[in-house]
Design an enzyme around this catalytic site. Structure first.
Site, PDB file in Angstrom:
ATOM      1  CD1 TRP A 169      10.324   2.656  -2.350  1.00  0.00           C
ATOM      2  CD2 TRP A 169      11.702   4.324  -1.779  1.00  0.00           C
ATOM      3  NE1 TRP A 169      10.234   3.627  -3.325  1.00  0.00           N
ATOM      4  CE2 TRP A 169      11.069   4.663  -2.991  1.00  0.00           C
ATOM      5  CE3 TRP A 169      12.609   5.238  -1.236  1.00  0.00           C
ATOM      6  CZ2 TRP A 169      11.312   5.861  -3.670  1.00  0.00           C
ATOM      7  CZ3 TRP A 169      12.847   6.433  -1.899  1.00  0.00           C
ATOM      8  CH2 TRP A 169      12.201   6.737  -3.107  1.00  0.00           C
ATOM      9  CG  ASN A 170       9.221   7.895   1.049  1.00  0.00           C
ATOM     10  OD1 ASN A 170       8.571   7.023   1.624  1.00  0.00           O
ATOM     11  ND2 ASN A 170       8.690   9.036   0.682  1.00  0.00           N
ATOM     12  CB  CYS A 224       4.452  12.387  -0.546  1.00  0.00           C
ATOM     13  SG  CYS A 224       4.382  12.001   1.186  1.00  0.00           S
ATOM     14  N   PRO A 242       6.092  -4.138   4.169  1.00  0.00           N
ATOM     15  CG  PRO A 242       8.231  -4.646   4.995  1.00  0.00           C
ATOM     16  CD  PRO A 242       6.818  -5.187   4.902  1.00  0.00           C
ATOM     17  CB  ALA A 243       9.016  -0.537   0.229  1.00  0.00           C
ATOM     18  N   GLY A 286       2.119   5.245  -0.704  1.00  0.00           N
ATOM     19  CA  GLY A 286       2.936   4.951  -1.887  1.00  0.00           C
ATOM     20  C   GLY A 286       2.486   5.838  -3.042  1.00  0.00           C
ATOM     21  CB  SER A 287       3.065   5.527  -6.638  1.00  0.00           C
ATOM     22  OG  SER A 287       2.560   4.224  -6.852  1.00  0.00           O
ATOM     23  CD  GLU A 307       1.162  10.299   2.769  1.00  0.00           C
ATOM     24  OE1 GLU A 307       1.266  10.980   1.727  1.00  0.00           O
ATOM     25  OE2 GLU A 307       2.119   9.850   3.393  1.00  0.00           O
ATOM     26  CG  LEU A 308      -2.372   7.926  -2.663  1.00  0.00           C
ATOM     27  CD1 LEU A 308      -3.544   7.902  -3.617  1.00  0.00           C
ATOM     28  CD2 LEU A 308      -1.760   6.533  -2.533  1.00  0.00           C
TER      29      LEU A 308
HETATM   30  P1  ADP Z   1       7.047   4.040  -5.051  1.00  0.00           P
HETATM   31  O1  ADP Z   1       6.911   4.593  -6.411  1.00  0.00           O
HETATM   32  O2  ADP Z   1       7.199   5.027  -3.977  1.00  0.00           O
HETATM   33  O3  ADP Z   1       7.982   2.866  -4.938  1.00  0.00           O
HETATM   34  P2  ADP Z   1       4.854   2.226  -4.966  1.00  0.00           P
HETATM   35  O4  ADP Z   1       3.452   2.656  -4.901  1.00  0.00           O
HETATM   36  O5  ADP Z   1       5.316   1.498  -6.172  1.00  0.00           O
HETATM   37  O6  ADP Z   1       5.640   3.542  -4.701  1.00  0.00           O
HETATM   38  O7  ADP Z   1       5.249   1.360  -3.696  1.00  0.00           O
HETATM   39  C1  ADP Z   1       4.763   1.619  -2.429  1.00  0.00           C
HETATM   40  C2  ADP Z   1       4.410   0.296  -1.769  1.00  0.00           C
HETATM   41  O8  ADP Z   1       3.406  -0.326  -2.542  1.00  0.00           O
HETATM   42  C3  ADP Z   1       5.560  -0.704  -1.675  1.00  0.00           C
HETATM   43  O9  ADP Z   1       5.423  -1.434  -0.472  1.00  0.00           O
HETATM   44  C4  ADP Z   1       5.305  -1.604  -2.857  1.00  0.00           C
HETATM   45  O10 ADP Z   1       5.837  -2.906  -2.688  1.00  0.00           O
HETATM   46  C5  ADP Z   1       3.801  -1.635  -2.884  1.00  0.00           C
HETATM   47  N1  ADP Z   1       3.206  -1.977  -4.171  1.00  0.00           N
HETATM   48  C6  ADP Z   1       3.621  -1.655  -5.404  1.00  0.00           C
HETATM   49  N2  ADP Z   1       2.797  -2.151  -6.350  1.00  0.00           N
HETATM   50  C7  ADP Z   1       1.819  -2.808  -5.690  1.00  0.00           C
HETATM   51  C8  ADP Z   1       0.641  -3.551  -6.072  1.00  0.00           C
HETATM   52  N3  ADP Z   1       0.280  -3.702  -7.355  1.00  0.00           N
HETATM   53  N4  ADP Z   1      -0.120  -4.085  -5.101  1.00  0.00           N
HETATM   54  C9  ADP Z   1       0.201  -3.933  -3.803  1.00  0.00           C
HETATM   55  N5  ADP Z   1       1.262  -3.253  -3.371  1.00  0.00           N
HETATM   56  C10 ADP Z   1       2.073  -2.690  -4.294  1.00  0.00           C
END
Ligand code: ADP
Length: 468
Positions: free
Chosen positions: A136-137, A270, A161-162, A214-215, A236-237
């Site tokens: 989402w960022n 990030c 997308p998020a 994402g994370s 890309e984490l």
């Molecule tokens: P943030 O902490 O930046 O929100 P996330 O890693 O939770 O990072 O989210 C980044 C993306 O990963 C978003 O599109 C979110 O919906 C997706 N996401 C989160 N958890 C899962 C999962 N278990 N499996 C697949 N996608 C996921």
């Protein structure tokens, strides 16, 4: 059939108001999107690079035409100031243009063979169907950074997308459709539940590659699952960027750079600096200039004129920043400015935290190790180059690092010694569509952008030809 009632709300993090309702996809829609990408792969990968380039160039042009509207949608769903949103739309569109050009430069090679009657030819072909998950960022550029090279390479894609920011994604996919990307080649799934998408992307045999931003926590889960089915993976984490200011650097210039890069996107990037190592001889001046600048930042609704810092994305993000600041202050850090939630003037309806400077930060504080993803600049004094290099590298992450110095030898030693994928030397913005972006260690695998970015979507094929 999709239940027309099934939808989820998108909120403005500055006001808490609902901006829109979007379709909430479930397993049936996920399956349909994958099936479409799988069905169209043969035709799409068979189109000429010239045609794919043309479509991507048109997508760039249409994004430019709609820049203002796209920026506004982004600010409403994500919170960043309109000016920053415009910059992101530009950056996002740049990936379409850059990969339109790269599509026509997917060169192969010939290799001298060991036998006189043998020829070796190396060709690059698209990996297949790509599943992409984005955060989402940066709601637009994280999508185009994956979709543009994938389409340029001849892959078809399914993008999720998020859940916080699906609106920018919807607008981008409308553009792809309008310029004539064939139906089923680029597919969007908006959903409030990412888990089934992650499961499908990592297990469905019709998908050949998963790309995720994402994370680190979620990246690890997806990477492990993708490993079981041996799918190709790009990740890309998270990051924990050091920002090192040497005594020969101008502390005023460095503090200006620090204020610009740290509070960009309210620190929700990030590549945001998370440890500012400043030489003890200039730390006082650096801190005071930084604090002066930070106190002038105006937090608020990104749609309002003069606002320079938007909200955080949600309540847990504010709580995390609050916890890190309290922990640091409790362990002896000095709160120079900020350090609290912003509630006045209607800001209590959103997720605002005051731009903050902490001095005297050190090892043992949570903020020293844990990614903040918020508007806090933690300053750590240092005494010599060897120890600061060691400290800067003492992290599981390895995405971005910044160095301020006017000494060429110091600059070279730091560039070579820092274990990070992106190094800014007197430069706070070492990113562009043409440049490889990505990290080492817990920051991920692979690179996006640049020549490297399209290689992630290509297989290498060797042909050995025996002639008579
Ligand atoms: P943030 O902490 O930046 O929100 P996330 O890693 O939770 O990072 O989210 C980044 C993306 O990963 C978003 O599109 C979110 O919906 C997706 N996401 C989160 N958890 C899962 C999962 N278990 N499996 C697949 N996608 C996921």
């Amino acid at each position: 059939m999709r239940d027309p009632e099934r939808s989820f709300s998108v909120f403005n993090p500055a006001t808490g108001q609902t901006v829109a309702e979007v379709p909430d996809a479930g397993p049936a829609e996920i399956d349909r999107a994958i099936a479409a990408a799988h069905r169209t792969f043969g035709d799409w990968s068979g189109t000429t690079a010239y045609r794919r380039a043309e479509l991507l160039r048109d997508a760039y042009a249409l994004m430019m035409e709609r820049k203002e509207a796209l920026a506004k949608v982004m600010t409403e769903e994500q919170g960043k100031p309109l000016k920053a949103a415009r910059n992101e739309v530009q950056y996002a569109a740049d990936f379409f243009l850059w990969y339109a050009e790269e599509a026509r430069r997917i060169y192969g090679s010939t290799i001298p063979a060991p036998r006189a009657d043998q020829r070796f030819i190396v060709a690059h072909q698209p990996v297949g169907v790509v599943g992409a998950i984005t955060p989402w960022n940066y709601p637009s550029s994280m999508i185009t950074r994956k979709v543009a090279p994938a389409l340029a390479a001849g892959c078809t894609v399914v993008v999720k997308p998020a859940e916080q920011t699906p609106l920018s994604a919807i607008e981008i996919f409308k553009i792809l459709d309008e310029v004539g990307v064939p139906n089923g080649v680029a597919n969007l799934i908006t959903t409030s539940d990412p888990i089934p998408v992650g499961e499908a992307f990592t297990t469905d045999p019709r998908i050949q590659k998963i790309t995720f931003t994402g994370s680190t926590e979620v990246g690890r889960v997806l990477g492990a699952a993708a490993g079981r089915s041996l799918k190709r993976v790009s990740m890309e984490l998270g990051g924990h960027a050091p920002f090192v200011v040497f005594p020969d650097a101008d502390p005023v210039h460095a503090a200006k750079g620090a204020s610009l890069v740290k509070f960009l996107n309210t620190g929700q990037a990030c590549i945001s600096p998370n440890r500012m190592y400043v030489h003890r001889s200039i730390v006082e001046e650096f801190t005071s200039v930084l604090a002066d600048r930070v106190e002038k930042l105006v937090a608020g609704n990104g749609l309002m004129e003069g606002v320079s810092v938007g909200p955080l994305v949600d309540e847990p993000s504010v709580a995390k920043v609050e916890r890190q600041v309290a922990d640091a202050v409790g362990k002896g850090a000095d709160l120079v400015t900020g350090g609290r939630r912003l509630l006045e003037g209607g800001l209590d309806r959103g997720f605002f935290f005051a731009p903050t400077v902490l001095a005297g930060v050190g090892e043992g504080m949570e903020i020293y190790r844990e990614e903040t993803f918020g508007p806090v600049a933690p300053i750590v004094p240092f005494d010599d180059e060897d120890s600061v290099l060691k400290a800067a590298n003492d992290t599981r992450y390895g995405l971005a690092a910044y160095v301020y110095t006017n000494d060429l030898s110091t600059a070279v030693r730091m560039f070579e010694g820092l274990r990070f994928g992106i190094i800014g030397i007197n430069d706070i913005n070492p990113t562009a569509a043409a440049a490889p972006f990505g990290g080492m260690g817990d920051s991920g695998l692979g690179r996006e952008g640049g020549q490297e970015g399209i290689a992630e979507y290509l297989e290498t094929k060797l042909g050995g030809f025996s002639i008579r």
